[in-house]
Design a protein around this motif. Structure first.
Motif, mmCIF file in Angstrom:
data_model
loop_
_atom_site.group_PDB
_atom_site.id
_atom_site.type_symbol
_atom_site.label_atom_id
_atom_site.label_comp_id
_atom_site.label_asym_id
_atom_site.label_seq_id
_atom_site.Cartn_x
_atom_site.Cartn_y
_atom_site.Cartn_z
ATOM 1 N N ASN A 360 0.818 -1.219 0.000
ATOM 2 C CA ASN A 360 0.000 0.000 0.000
ATOM 3 C C ASN A 360 0.850 1.266 0.000
ATOM 4 O OD1 ASN A 360 -1.949 -2.123 1.134
ATOM 5 N ND2 ASN A 360 -3.295 -0.352 0.876
ATOM 6 N N HIS A 361 2.127 1.139 0.326
ATOM 7 C CA HIS A 361 3.021 2.306 0.367
ATOM 8 C C HIS A 361 4.360 1.941 -0.257
ATOM 9 C CE1 HIS A 361 0.170 4.179 3.176
ATOM 10 N NE2 HIS A 361 0.200 3.038 3.865
ATOM 11 N N ILE A 362 4.916 2.869 -1.024
ATOM 12 C CA ILE A 362 6.212 2.680 -1.675
ATOM 13 C C ILE A 362 7.090 3.877 -1.346
ATOM 14 C CG2 ILE A 362 7.430 2.358 -3.864
ATOM 15 C CD1 ILE A 362 4.766 1.398 -5.067
ATOM 16 N N THR A 363 8.295 3.566 -0.899
ATOM 17 C CA THR A 363 9.281 4.622 -0.665
ATOM 18 C C THR A 363 10.517 4.296 -1.479
ATOM 19 O OG1 THR A 363 8.490 4.983 1.596
ATOM 20 C CG2 THR A 363 10.668 5.858 1.038
ATOM 21 N N ILE A 364 10.916 5.243 -2.317
ATOM 22 C CA ILE A 364 12.114 5.077 -3.153
ATOM 23 C C ILE A 364 13.234 5.912 -2.549
ATOM 24 C CG2 ILE A 364 13.112 5.376 -5.459
ATOM 25 C CD1 ILE A 364 10.263 5.078 -6.577
ATOM 26 N N HIS A 365 14.302 5.227 -2.145
ATOM 27 C CA HIS A 365 15.455 5.897 -1.536
ATOM 28 C C HIS A 365 16.476 6.162 -2.641
ATOM 29 C CE1 HIS A 365 13.708 4.466 2.248
ATOM 30 N NE2 HIS A 365 13.637 3.271 1.677
ATOM 31 N N PRO A 366 16.668 7.403 -3.019
ATOM 32 C CA PRO A 366 17.587 7.717 -4.113
ATOM 33 C C PRO A 366 19.036 7.813 -3.632
ATOM 34 C CG PRO A 366 16.584 9.723 -3.318
ATOM 35 C CD PRO A 366 16.023 8.595 -2.468
ATOM 36 N N ALA A 367 19.891 8.102 -4.577
ATOM 37 C CA ALA A 367 21.289 8.327 -4.233
ATOM 38 C C ALA A 367 21.402 9.600 -3.390
ATOM 39 C CB ALA A 367 22.104 8.466 -5.508
ATOM 40 N N GLY A 369 21.780 13.176 -2.022
ATOM 41 C CA GLY A 369 21.636 14.446 -2.720
ATOM 42 C C GLY A 369 20.345 14.565 -3.489
ATOM 43 N N SER A 370 19.585 13.483 -3.617
ATOM 44 C CA SER A 370 18.304 13.519 -4.335
ATOM 45 C C SER A 370 17.164 13.355 -3.344
ATOM 46 C CB SER A 370 18.249 12.411 -5.386
ATOM 47 O OG SER A 370 19.264 12.585 -6.345
ATOM 48 N N GLU A 371 15.984 13.770 -3.769
ATOM 49 C CA GLU A 371 14.822 13.737 -2.883
ATOM 50 C C GLU A 371 14.188 12.341 -2.855
ATOM 51 O OE1 GLU A 371 12.624 17.881 -2.703
ATOM 52 O OE2 GLU A 371 12.805 17.200 -4.778
ATOM 53 N N GLN A 372 13.732 11.966 -1.679
ATOM 54 C CA GLN A 372 13.041 10.695 -1.512
ATOM 55 C C GLN A 372 11.652 10.785 -2.145
ATOM 56 O OE1 GLN A 372 13.428 8.294 2.285
ATOM 57 N NE2 GLN A 372 11.327 8.998 2.519
ATOM 58 N N ILE A 373 11.215 9.655 -2.756
ATOM 59 C CA ILE A 373 9.908 9.613 -3.422
ATOM 60 C C ILE A 373 8.993 8.688 -2.632
ATOM 61 C CG2 ILE A 373 8.680 8.990 -5.544
ATOM 62 C CD1 ILE A 373 11.330 9.481 -7.035
ATOM 63 N N SER A 374 7.775 9.176 -2.342
ATOM 64 C CA SER A 374 6.807 8.377 -1.598
ATOM 65 C C SER A 374 5.491 8.305 -2.361
ATOM 66 C CB SER A 374 6.546 8.983 -0.205
ATOM 67 O OG SER A 374 7.730 8.984 0.562
ATOM 68 N N LEU A 375 4.925 7.097 -2.414
ATOM 69 C CA LEU A 375 3.633 6.890 -3.062
ATOM 70 C C LEU A 375 2.751 6.068 -2.132
ATOM 71 C CD1 LEU A 375 6.029 6.144 -5.455
ATOM 72 C CD2 LEU A 375 4.005 6.581 -6.852
ATOM 73 N N SER A 376 1.430 6.302 -2.208
ATOM 74 C CA SER A 376 0.477 5.549 -1.400
ATOM 75 C C SER A 376 -0.729 5.191 -2.242
ATOM 76 C CB SER A 376 0.021 6.356 -0.174
ATOM 77 O OG SER A 376 1.098 6.559 0.710
ATOM 78 N N LEU A 377 -1.359 4.087 -1.869
ATOM 79 C CA LEU A 377 -2.560 3.638 -2.560
ATOM 80 C C LEU A 377 -3.765 4.259 -1.859
ATOM 81 C CD1 LEU A 377 -3.372 1.664 -4.877
ATOM 82 C CD2 LEU A 377 -3.679 -0.085 -3.135
ATOM 83 N N ALA A 378 -4.501 5.105 -2.590
ATOM 84 C CA ALA A 378 -5.649 5.778 -1.991
ATOM 85 C C ALA A 378 -6.752 4.772 -1.701
ATOM 86 C CB ALA A 378 -6.169 6.865 -2.931
ATOM 87 N N PRO A 389 8.175 13.852 -3.524
ATOM 88 C CA PRO A 389 8.330 15.268 -3.126
ATOM 89 C C PRO A 389 7.225 16.164 -3.674
ATOM 90 C CG PRO A 389 9.729 14.802 -4.986
ATOM 91 C CD PRO A 389 9.091 13.500 -4.608
ATOM 92 N N MET A 390 6.276 15.620 -4.449
ATOM 93 C CA MET A 390 5.152 16.370 -4.970
ATOM 94 C C MET A 390 3.879 15.598 -4.633
ATOM 95 S SD MET A 390 6.653 17.303 -8.763
ATOM 96 C CE MET A 390 5.251 18.364 -9.134
ATOM 97 N N VAL A 391 2.774 16.272 -4.721
ATOM 98 C CA VAL A 391 1.478 15.641 -4.483
ATOM 99 C C VAL A 391 0.726 15.586 -5.802
ATOM 100 C CG1 VAL A 391 -0.722 15.788 -3.261
ATOM 101 C CG2 VAL A 391 1.391 16.454 -2.103
ATOM 102 N N GLY A 392 0.160 14.420 -6.107
ATOM 103 C CA GLY A 392 -0.576 14.272 -7.361
ATOM 104 C C GLY A 392 -0.868 12.814 -7.663
ATOM 105 N N ILE A 393 -1.533 12.594 -8.784
ATOM 106 C CA ILE A 393 -1.858 11.234 -9.214
ATOM 107 C C ILE A 393 -0.667 10.655 -9.969
ATOM 108 C CG2 ILE A 393 -3.435 9.790 -10.547
ATOM 109 C CD1 ILE A 393 -4.705 11.093 -8.121
ATOM 110 N N ALA A 494 13.849 16.681 -14.858
ATOM 111 C CA ALA A 494 14.104 15.272 -14.540
ATOM 112 C C ALA A 494 14.631 15.129 -13.138
ATOM 113 C CB ALA A 494 15.079 14.694 -15.544
ATOM 114 N N ALA A 495 14.280 14.007 -12.521
ATOM 115 C CA ALA A 495 14.819 13.655 -11.208
ATOM 116 C C ALA A 495 15.835 12.556 -11.385
ATOM 117 C CB ALA A 495 13.700 13.216 -10.273
ATOM 118 N N SER A 496 16.782 12.542 -10.481
ATOM 119 C CA SER A 496 17.806 11.503 -10.598
ATOM 120 C C SER A 496 17.214 10.150 -10.246
ATOM 121 C CB SER A 496 18.979 11.825 -9.641
ATOM 122 O OG SER A 496 18.501 11.910 -8.323
ATOM 123 N N SER A 497 17.722 9.129 -10.877
ATOM 124 C CA SER A 497 17.234 7.764 -10.662
ATOM 125 C C SER A 497 18.284 6.965 -9.919
ATOM 126 C CB SER A 497 16.927 7.103 -12.010
ATOM 127 O OG SER A 497 16.620 5.739 -11.837
#
Length: 498
Positions: A360-367, A369-378, A389-393, A494-497
């Protein structure tokens, strides 16, 4: 009588004549032709279960008979087979399961075999001698019943049928065979396929599957072999396998399936003679390999395999016992090694042990210096949403692709178990990777991506659900949609991968 009445009488007369012609055509021509066709078909069938023109209780054509008992007598001996609880068994001269494929081929021939021609209506002794029927070369006796509308009738005497056919010599010109039926003096000829399918010794009619086990039906496997001993188990047939002895670890379902399938693939080469059977059974009291397969349904299958000398040669023999059945046979020597596996052979190369449905939740830990990405299942829409780092679909198919790829991600190699220093592989608490959590925010899987493998720049070290250091192909990780621009539309830049 006026003109209108005359016309009506004429029409009635024509109708009566036409009806009479129709009745004559049916009763005088068509019905006799139907009866003749039925008689001819019944007479052409080698094993005729119905008399010409016979109808079922509902007036329709009677169903095909269901064979329940077959006796095949050849110069090499007699084999009797019986249908018991929808399973064919040999009941004489031994008690054993019959080969399903061989019996099916025989039943197909019995159901469809037809005479090619009638050669002699009233043969003399000299004729019978010439056709090899004075002393038949073979015979087959069958018992069957004609099922009723509900499929029953097995115990109804009025539905029982039996037939015996005697076989003579082969016609060298076309390969056909001469034969007669019990109670019928005539000599017929039929296709040689029927005689060919009968030419089997008792052992050739026997089932040759020595190890009747299938991975999909098993819950537990206990093995003691020459070099290794282990126990595998799982809670249900839908759950993954675990190695519980001699160590505990997540087992590769593919490896378990491969092992069981390989064992099942070993067929009986020959069956021990009565003279050798006692010696074989004594040798199996101290087996080189013994195993127990616990099934979801039915009792366990117990297997023993060993080697002994028979007839001056070393032979591999096996005994399987399950429910009320057993199978004793000689097998290929390689059967001894199928179950002789070390714990490391069961290590699952899947990097992560989880189900997509759990996440239900995904957290992507980048290298760094880059921002962490978080997603959730509504919970209300069932759609994946970006939380940081942003809010949206999020792009739903991209998230589905990420989870599916992570679920199937496989290690190229297993390097070390329980290392004292993960840091030497570039794997620390701040390593790039992905964390997956369920609806209660409990971690269900975590992927750590370490540094490049020394001497192999195409791979990186990684850590997954096990305590093993893994080598993972860079290309497999590069295919994962891990960047913000991969997972969300309309991102400015673009965000770093990882």
């Amino acid at each position: 009588m006026n003109a209108q009445q005359k016309n009506l009488v004429t029409l009635l007369t024509v109708a009566l004549v036409a009806g009479g012609l129709g009745l004559y055509a049916y009763f005088g021509v068509m019905q006799p032709e139907e009866k003749e066709a039925q008689r001819k078909e019944a007479e052409e069938k080698v094993f005729a279960a119905h008399s010409p023109g016979e109808r079922d209780t509902d007036g329709g054509a009677p169903p095909e008979p269901i064979f329940t008992w077959i006796s095949v007598e050849l110069p090499m001996g007699k084999t009797v087979m019986e249908r018991q609880d929808n399973t064919w068994r040999i009941t004489s001269p031994v008690s054993a399961l019959a080969d399903k494929t061989e019996v099916s081929n025989l039943l197909a021939q019995l159901s469809t075999a037809k005479f090619k021609a009638t050669l002699e209506e009233n043969p003399t002794d000299a004729d019978l001698e010439r056709y090899g029927l004075k002393q038949p070369r073979a015979s087959v006796t069958t018992r069957a019943y004609v099922p009723d509308a509900q499929g029953g009738g097995a115990n109804d005497p009025t539905r029982q049928r039996s037939s015996t056919v005697y076989f003579g010599v082969e016609n060298n010109f076309d390969g056909s065979v001469y034969l007669r039926r019990e109670g019928d003096p005539r000599v017929y000829t039929a296709q040689g396929a029927l005689r060919f399918v009968l030419q089997k010794s008792t052992n050739e009619w026997r089932e040759r599957v020595v190890f009747p086990v299938e991975e999909s039906s098993l819950l537990r496997i206990e093995v003691k072999a020459r070099k290794n001993a282990f126990t595998l188990e799982r809670a249900t047939t839908e759950k993954p396998w675990k190695l519980v002895q001699p160590v505990e670890l997540r087992a590769s379902s593919e490896q378990v399936t491969k092992m069981v399938s390989a064992l099942n693939g070993h067929r009986a080469i020959i069956f021990p003679s009565q003279e050798d059977e006692e010696k074989v059974r004594r040798a199996l009291e101290k087996p080189l390999v013994q195993a127990t397969f616990v099934r979801k349904l039915g009792g366990p299958v117990r297997v023993r395999i060993t080697e002994l000398e028979l007839g001056g040669f070393k032979q591999t023999v096996a005994l399987s016992e399950w429910d009320s059945e057993s199978m004793l046979a000689r097998v290929d020597q390689r059967a001894l090694d199928v179950l002789d596996l070390a714990p490391k052979d069961f290590k699952d190369r899947k990097v992560l042990a989880f189900s997509v449905r759990e996440v239900n939740h995904i957290t992507i830990h980048p290298a760094p210096g880059s921002e962490q990405i978080s997603l959730s299942l509504a919970p209300d829409t069932g759609k994946w949403e970006m939380a940081a780092p942003m809010v949206g679909i999020a792009q739903q198919f991209k998230v589905a692709s990420l989870l599916g790829s992570m679920e199937s991600l496989t290690a190229a190699a297993i390097v070390e178990s329980n290392p004292k220093n993960w840091g030497r592989y570039g794997i620390t608490g701040t390593s790039r990777g992905v964390t997956l959590r369920d609806a209660t925010d409990t971690e269900v899987a975590r992927l750590w991506i370490g540094s490049e493998v020394k001497g192999n720049p195409q791979r990186v070290w990684a850590r997954g659900s096990s305590e093993d250091v893994l080598e993972v192909e860079k290309s497999a990780l590069a295919a994962l949609p891990l960047a913000l621009t991969d997972l969300m539309d309309g991102v400015p830049g673009a965000a770093s991968s990882p």
